[in-house]
Write a protein that holds these residues in place. Structure first.
Motif, short mmCIF file in Angstrom:
data_model
loop_
_atom_site.label_atom_id
_atom_site.label_comp_id
_atom_site.label_asym_id
_atom_site.label_seq_id
_atom_site.Cartn_x
_atom_site.Cartn_y
_atom_site.Cartn_z
N UNK A 290 34.93 31.48 56.72
CA UNK A 290 36.16 31.26 55.93
C UNK A 290 36.40 32.41 54.95
N UNK A 291 37.68 32.60 54.61
CA UNK A 291 38.05 33.61 53.64
C UNK A 291 37.73 33.12 52.23
N UNK A 292 37.17 34.02 51.41
CA UNK A 292 36.86 33.67 50.02
C UNK A 292 38.11 33.84 49.17
N UNK A 293 38.44 32.80 48.39
CA UNK A 293 39.61 32.83 47.51
C UNK A 293 39.17 33.26 46.10
N UNK A 294 39.68 34.36 45.66
CA UNK A 294 39.35 34.90 44.33
C UNK A 294 40.51 34.62 43.39
N UNK A 295 40.21 33.96 42.25
CA UNK A 295 41.26 33.66 41.27
C UNK A 295 41.64 34.92 40.52
N UNK A 296 42.91 35.09 40.38
CA UNK A 296 43.42 36.25 39.67
C UNK A 296 44.39 35.78 38.58
N UNK A 297 44.47 36.56 37.50
CA UNK A 297 45.38 36.15 36.41
C UNK A 297 46.83 36.17 36.87
N UNK A 298 47.60 35.29 36.25
CA UNK A 298 49.02 35.22 36.59
C UNK A 298 49.77 36.44 36.09
N UNK A 299 49.33 36.97 34.96
CA UNK A 299 49.98 38.15 34.37
C UNK A 299 48.89 39.13 33.97
N UNK A 300 49.05 40.38 34.36
CA UNK A 300 48.03 41.39 34.09
C UNK A 300 48.70 42.73 33.82
N UNK A 301 48.37 43.32 32.67
CA UNK A 301 48.85 44.64 32.30
C UNK A 301 47.63 45.50 31.98
N UNK A 302 47.52 46.63 32.62
CA UNK A 302 46.40 47.54 32.38
C UNK A 302 46.87 48.86 31.79
N UNK A 303 48.02 48.80 31.16
CA UNK A 303 48.56 49.99 30.50
C UNK A 303 48.91 49.61 29.06
N UNK A 304 49.36 50.55 28.27
CA UNK A 304 49.69 50.30 26.86
C UNK A 304 50.79 49.24 26.77
N UNK A 305 50.52 48.21 25.99
CA UNK A 305 51.45 47.10 25.82
C UNK A 305 51.66 46.85 24.33
#
Length: 287
Positions: free
Chosen positions: A29-44
């Motif tokens: 089976x494929x592994x389901x990895x939880x990811x954030x709904x909103x992600x910013x990796x730059x200056x905010x």
């Protein structure tokens, strides 16, 4: 021919084994990895306003929000605090932080460093700003270096949102720079204040007790004996008793005036004495 047929059997078995392995790998089976709904990796940048006036501005390089939480995580935390005129007066730095989507609080943690408008620096492992009371607080250990170089440390910290007025709550210890010199200067300033107050009081003296309560000449008390001695046709017995009444009345008036004057003088003396005792107490506390 028989040997060639037997030679093909190992090849067929090998093919079957490889096919079976491939089928087994496909069934994983494929592994389901939880990811954030909103992600910013730059200056905010995020701003907060108080009644239409910019209160503080947050800058970060990493921001994430998960779908099952109404919380935003940021790192690092770089907050600039502004006054009512829009001038930057203080700032706060931390390794990480979190806040809710409505900006009702901002929690900074990990090597927290803040600089107040007066130049004092604050270091702690956490600080939290609460919009409800508009205060910055922590229950952790805190270390403050004042603008004069004094080092204060203890547990618990409370400040206004602009970091202008602050205090350490408990277990306070400190190291003061040039303590002896500063105490002498404070004593001199207190002595000057006392001299100035005394000179003002001497230039505007309070009315003395005798001046404050003079005995009027036309008062009913003084006019009463004159009214009694006015008739000339009074009998001799009445005129003989009148001189005895006058000294008694005058003596009672003198005693009352003297008693009132003495009481006012004693009150004035007590006030002066209390002032001197308070000044000495302040000097003792300063020492």
């Amino acid at each position: 021919m028989i040997l060639q047929k037997w030679a093909l059997i190992p090849l067929l078995l090998t093919g079957l084994i490889v096919t079976a392995c491939e089928e087994i790998e496909e069934e994983k089976p494929w592994l389901q990895v939880e990811r954030p709904e909103m992600l910013f990796t730059d200056t905010t940048l995020m701003d907060s306003y108080d009644k239409g006036v910019l209160a503080w501005k947050l800058k970060t390089a990493y921001l994430e929000r998960w779908s099952d939480k109404e919380v935003v995580f940021v790192r690092p935390v770089l907050v600039d605090i502004y006054d009512s005129l829009g001038e930057r007066t203080a700032f706060l730095r931390a390794d990480s932080g979190r806040m809710d989507l409505k900006f009702t609080y901002v929690y900074a943690y990990g090597h927290v460093y803040a600089l107040t408008p007066k130049g004092a620096s604050v270091r702690s492992d956490s600080l939290i700003w609460n919009k409800g009371d508009n205060q910055v607080t922590t229950e952790s250990y805190v270390r403050v270096v004042s603008e004069e170089g004094d080092v204060l440390q203890g547990r618990g910290f409370v400040s206004d949102a602009h970091m202008d007025n602050w205090r350490i709550l408990s277990n306070v210890t400190g190291i003061f720079q040039d303590a002896a010199r500063r105490l002498k200067e404070e004593d001199k300033n207190q002595a000057k204040e006392i001299e100035t107050r005394d000179s003002v009081e001497a230039a505007n003296p309070a009315p003395t007790p005798t001046q404050a309560a003079p005995i009027p000449t036309n008062s009913p008390i003084n006019s009463a004996p004159a009214a009694k001695s006015a008739p000339s046709a009074a009998p001799a017995s009445s005129s003989a008793t009148q001189p005895a009444e006058k000294p008694a009345e005058s003596d009672s008036l003198k005693k009352a005036a003297t008693k009132a004057a003495t009481k006012m003088e004693m009150d004035l003396f007590k006030k002066i004495k209390n002032r001197g005792e308070r000044a000495k107490a302040k000097q003792r506390d300063a020492e």
